[in-house]
Design an enzyme around this catalytic site. Sequence first.
Site, PDB file in Angstrom:
ATOM      1  N   GLY A  52       0.800  -1.221   0.000  1.00 25.06           N
ATOM      2  CA  GLY A  52       0.000   0.000   0.000  1.00 25.06           C
ATOM      3  C   GLY A  52       0.831   1.268   0.000  1.00 25.06           C
ATOM      4  N   ARG A  92     -11.985   4.374 -10.181  1.00 27.97           N
ATOM      5  CA  ARG A  92     -12.326   4.181  -8.773  1.00 27.97           C
ATOM      6  C   ARG A  92     -13.022   5.444  -8.255  1.00 27.97           C
ATOM      7  NH1 ARG A  92      -7.551   0.716  -5.798  1.00 27.97           N
ATOM      8  NH2 ARG A  92      -6.965  -0.577  -7.591  1.00 27.97           N
ATOM      9  N   GLU A 115       6.047  -7.599  -7.667  1.00 26.51           N
ATOM     10  CA  GLU A 115       5.536  -8.416  -6.577  1.00 26.51           C
ATOM     11  C   GLU A 115       4.405  -9.286  -7.097  1.00 26.51           C
ATOM     12  OE1 GLU A 115       3.831  -6.120  -3.427  1.00 26.51           O
ATOM     13  OE2 GLU A 115       2.688  -4.845  -4.770  1.00 26.51           O
ATOM     14  N   ASN A 118       0.637 -10.478  -5.884  1.00 23.34           N
ATOM     15  CA  ASN A 118      -0.439 -10.293  -4.923  1.00 23.34           C
ATOM     16  C   ASN A 118      -1.224 -11.587  -4.783  1.00 23.34           C
ATOM     17  OD1 ASN A 118      -0.225  -7.488  -4.114  1.00 23.34           O
ATOM     18  ND2 ASN A 118      -0.674  -7.026  -6.240  1.00 23.34           N
ATOM     19  N   LYS A 150      17.193  -0.597  -7.813  1.00 22.83           N
ATOM     20  CA  LYS A 150      17.420   0.502  -8.736  1.00 22.83           C
ATOM     21  C   LYS A 150      16.083   1.146  -9.075  1.00 22.83           C
ATOM     22  CE  LYS A 150      19.824   3.018 -11.655  1.00 22.83           C
ATOM     23  NZ  LYS A 150      20.780   4.034 -11.151  1.00 22.83           N
ATOM     24  N   ILE A 201      13.906   2.486 -11.556  1.00 18.80           N
ATOM     25  CA  ILE A 201      13.762   2.503 -13.018  1.00 18.80           C
ATOM     26  C   ILE A 201      12.692   3.534 -13.362  1.00 18.80           C
ATOM     27  CG2 ILE A 201      13.177   1.133 -15.048  1.00 18.80           C
ATOM     28  CD1 ILE A 201      14.090  -1.321 -13.427  1.00 18.80           C
ATOM     29  N   ARG A 228      -4.120 -12.452  -3.661  1.00 18.17           N
ATOM     30  CA  ARG A 228      -5.523 -12.179  -3.332  1.00 18.17           C
ATOM     31  C   ARG A 228      -6.244 -11.686  -4.577  1.00 18.17           C
ATOM     32  NH1 ARG A 228      -5.328  -6.755  -3.797  1.00 18.17           N
ATOM     33  NH2 ARG A 228      -3.469  -5.678  -3.041  1.00 18.17           N
ATOM     34  N   LYS A 245      -3.878   3.267  -6.905  1.00 15.92           N
ATOM     35  CA  LYS A 245      -4.398   3.276  -8.268  1.00 15.92           C
ATOM     36  C   LYS A 245      -5.701   4.072  -8.350  1.00 15.92           C
ATOM     37  CE  LYS A 245      -2.425  -1.315  -8.683  1.00 15.92           C
ATOM     38  NZ  LYS A 245      -2.725  -2.759  -8.618  1.00 15.92           N
TER      39      LYS A 245
END
Length: 452
Positions: free
Chosen positions: A163, A337, A287, A289, A200, A202, A291, A236
Site C-alpha cells: 500500500g 475508482r 511483486e 499479490n 534501482k 527505473i 488475493r 491506483k
Amino acid sequence: MFSKILIANRGEIAVRIIRACREMGISTVAIYSEADKDSLHVQLADESYCVGGSRVADSYLNMPAILTVAVESGAQAIHPGYGLLSENAKFVSLCEQCNINFIGPSSDMIKLLGDKDNARKTMRAAGVPVTPGCDIVESVEQAKEEAEKIGFPLLIKARSGGGGKGIRRVDSIEQFEEAFLSASSEAQSAFGDGACYIEKFIHPVKHIEMQLLCDKYGNIVCLGERECSVQRKNQKMIEESPSPALDEKTRKEMMIAAVKAAKAVNYVNAGTVEFLLDMDNNFYFMEMNTRLQVEHGVTEMVTGLDIVQWQIRIAAGAKLSRTQDSIFTHGNVIECRINAENPEKGFRPSCGRITRLHTPGGAFVRFDTAIYQDYFVPPYYDSMIGKLIVQARSRAEAIRKMKMALSELTIDGIDINRDLLAEILSDEQFVSGEYTTDFMAEFEEKHADRKK
C-alpha cells in the site's frame, strides 16, 4: 462445492462476493462492525453477525470473533475479498487449524510471497526478470555500501511493505540514511517488520499486472494484463485493459513470465503478478499479490470470466475448465475508482448521508458499489465507495463511454472525485496512452500552475 461461505470483508467487495455466491446457490454469512449495521452487504447476506466496534481493529481485523462466527454459523469456507485479512498468513493459518477453507492460497504461500525479498530471490531463480538491486541489508552502513554499488536514484523497500508504506525514493547518498531509517521505522509500525532491501529506481515506467488463475492440479491460465499506471501516492485511480503500451511480443513474454512465477511457487487460486515496464519494453517483476485485486472487474469484463466464482471453485477442489488457448479478450475496458474525497481540498476524505443517487446504465456499463440512497458513508474506512467500469470496441470509444458514464453518475451529500477522473480522461497524455506512473504528479503540477 461449499454450501455456506462467510465473507470476511465489507463494502462493495462483500456485495460482489455475495452476488457470486447467490449465482452458485451458496448461502452467505456476513460480518459487520457497529458502524456498518445498515450496510448493503448486511442486508443481502443470508445471515449477518456483528463482530465488534466501528474501528477496523475491533471488527474486520478481529480474528477470534470472525472465526467464532464462521464455526458457529457452520460456514465451510471464508472469502476474504481484498485488503483487511486477505493476505494475513496468521489468519489463514488459524482457518486451517479450524478446518475452514480459506478462499485463497495457503498461509505458507502468503508468507513466501509476502516476504518481498524472498519473493525476488525465488523469481530470479525461476528466470523471471527482477529489478536490479540487493537483498535484505542488516545495517545502515551495509545499506549505504549497497546503495553506492546500485547507483542513484534508487528505492528503499520494506520486506513486508504494501500500500505504498515502507518505500522511499532516494536521489543521492546525502539523503540515504534518513530515508532508510524512515522507511524501516514506518514498516516496523505498519507491519511489525522493519527489514528493507534496495532496488534501482527505473524511471519512467508503466505499471502492468497479469491476472492468473491456478488450480490445485498444476493448471494455470493467464487472463491477460491490466494497465495501472494512473496512481496517486501509489494508490491506483484508473485501470484499463488491454494496455496501450504492450505490443503482442511483449505481452506474450510477460504472460509467460507470470506463469513461470506461479509455477515457481506452486501457486493456487487467483493471483496477480505485477511488473514494471520501461520505455524500451523491458519488464521487471515487482511483486505477486496473493488475493483478489480491487480491479479484477476489468479482467472479468474483457474476458467474460467470473474470477470470484473461479476462486470459490478452485478452493473447493475443482479443476480449471479453461485452457490458455481458450482465453480470449474482447474490446477495451476502463475502470475508474470512485472515492468519497475532495480533490480540491487535498483529497480530504468525505463522509455523510447520500441524499441523492443516480448510477449510469447502458450496455457494457458496470458499477460495483455498496452504497444506496440514504446510506451514511462512515468515516472509519477506505474512501473508495465504488468502481465504474465500461467496455467498448476500441480504446477511444471506451474513453468516451467512461466520460459519459461519469457525467451521469450523481452522488449528492458527500464529495466524490468524479470531476477529477473526467479531467484525467480528457488529458492529452492519457488519451495518447503514453502515460507512466509519473502521470498524476505531472497532472497535479500542471493544474496547480493553471490555477495560479
